[in-house]
Design an enzyme around this catalytic site. Structure first.
Site: not given
Length: 391
Positions: A100, A345
């Protein structure tokens, strides 16, 4: 600050442009676009900015494209996207994976390159969860193949939890209540919806596929409504679909130049004062923000009280609140215009989205001097960057 240190800061690389696509919910508005499609749109837009610079300023051509990506088609997405955007075939591309944190890691890498090799680097990240290929383990003993869900974040012997259950554990360890998580999530949506209504995202967004607005922000999402949602990762948990981020598509990139090129361009930007990467227990991966932010601030010679805009990736409300507690930071200071809980996200892009958000708030409509971006990653890692507006 001493004269020597001031000179070093003056020679730091500078972010001179920052853009992103809208962020779409997986299988919805951007579902037909691949990772290269999304990234190429932003690359082409940033390249057009550079091409518009007056020739007498002697701005060099783009030297490299660096992209973070987590679950894409494989191969070198950065190279494919650069060529698809129409860049010359002499411009190389590099794809990096820090899960991420990949998008911000790509920016950190660009900064490191430009400290020793003057020029221009486009850096950021991209994710198309909608078009990520499905993979399978070979069949055992003639049976059916097994769906390959994800790569390991860490060895199983060390601990390799999925991010959702790990967020539940982190919230429990940090004594973050379900109500506090829901309140934080509701505030993120309210802030993002207000910013969207006011056109606060418009200048940073490159329309793509006929889409020009973020899909996820929801006005009027109340704490009471969030309280009705069930725990997402088992009985007794506090993480829900409402106080966790979505699964999303999107791309974000910045144009980074060396100090001398910035002086020739003569445009405002964000000087990169410091970056940092840190590791933590893989069983509590969301805490990676804490040591990375501390180290970056220490390297920049700043305290949190001197930072005007704080952008953390809001993977889970409980995770952000735990990190704020670890840093002694008021959560109300984080993502003042809404974060990933509301915007989404897109894994490989999210760290770069933070850089774009800092650019908008500190350069496009000046609201302070210093900014901090930080993001955690599966496997127990964190990446942070401290910037200073320069005009």
């Amino acid at each position: 600050m001493s004269g020597g240190a001031g000179g070093a800061v003056a020679e730091a690389p500078v972010i001179v442009a920052a853009r992103r696509t809208p962020i779409g919910t997986a299988q919805r508005s951007l579902a037909a676009l691949t990772a290269p499609d999304l990234a190429a749109a932003v690359i082409a837009d940033l390249a057009a900015d550079l091409a518009a610079a007056p020739p007498e300023r002697g701005v060099p051509g783009i030297g490299e494209v660096v992209l973070g990506n987590c679950t894409g088609p494989g191969g070198d997405v950065a190279r494919v996207a650069a060529l698809q955007a129409g860049l010359p075939d002499t411009v190389p591309g590099l794809t990096v994976d820090r899960q991420c944190a990949s998008g911000l890691a790509a920016v950190v890498l660009a900064v490191a390159v430009l400290r020793s090799e003057p020029g221009v680097v486009l850096a950021g990240g991209v994710e198309s969860a909608s078009t990520a290929p499905w993979r399978f383990w070979p069949p055992a003993d003639g049976g059916a193949p097994t769906r390959y869900e994800r790569a390991p974040f860490a060895p199983a012997t060390v601990g390799d939890p999925d991010m959702g259950p790990a967020a539940d554990l982190l919230a429990r360890d940090s004594d973050v209540s379900r109500r506090c998580q829901d309140e934080y999530a509701a505030r993120s949506h309210a802030r993002a919806a207000a910013t969207q209504r006011a056109g606060g995202f418009d200048a940073e967004i490159v329309p793509v596929g006929g889409v020009a607005r973020d899909e996820r922000p929801r006005a009027g999402l109340s704490v009471d409504r969030l309280a009705r949602l069930r725990p997402a990762f088992g009985p007794g948990g506090t993480v829900t679909a409402g106080n966790a981020c979505g699964v999303n598509d999107g791309a974000a990139l910045v144009t980074v130049v060396d100090a001398e090129t910035h002086r020739r361009l003569g445009v405002p930007g964000l000087r990169v004062l410091a970056t940092a990467t840190a590791g933590v227990d893989p069983n509590r991966p969301g805490l990676g923000i804490v040591p990375a932010a501390r180290l970056a601030l220490d390297r920049a010679g700043l305290g949190l009280d001197q930072v005007d805009v704080v952008e953390f990736n809001e993977a889970f409300a409980g995770q952000v609140l735990a990190c704020c507690a670890g840093l002694g930071l008021d959560p109300a200071r984080v993502c003042p215009e809404g974060g990933a809980l509301a915007l989404g996200h897109p894994w490989g892009a999210s760290g770069a989205v933070l850089a774009v958000r800092l650019f908008t708030q500190l350069v496009r409509r000046p609201g302070g001097r210093h900014g901090l971006a930080a993001i955690a990653a599966g496997g127990g890692q964190g990446v942070a960057m401290v910037v200073e507006a320069c005009r």
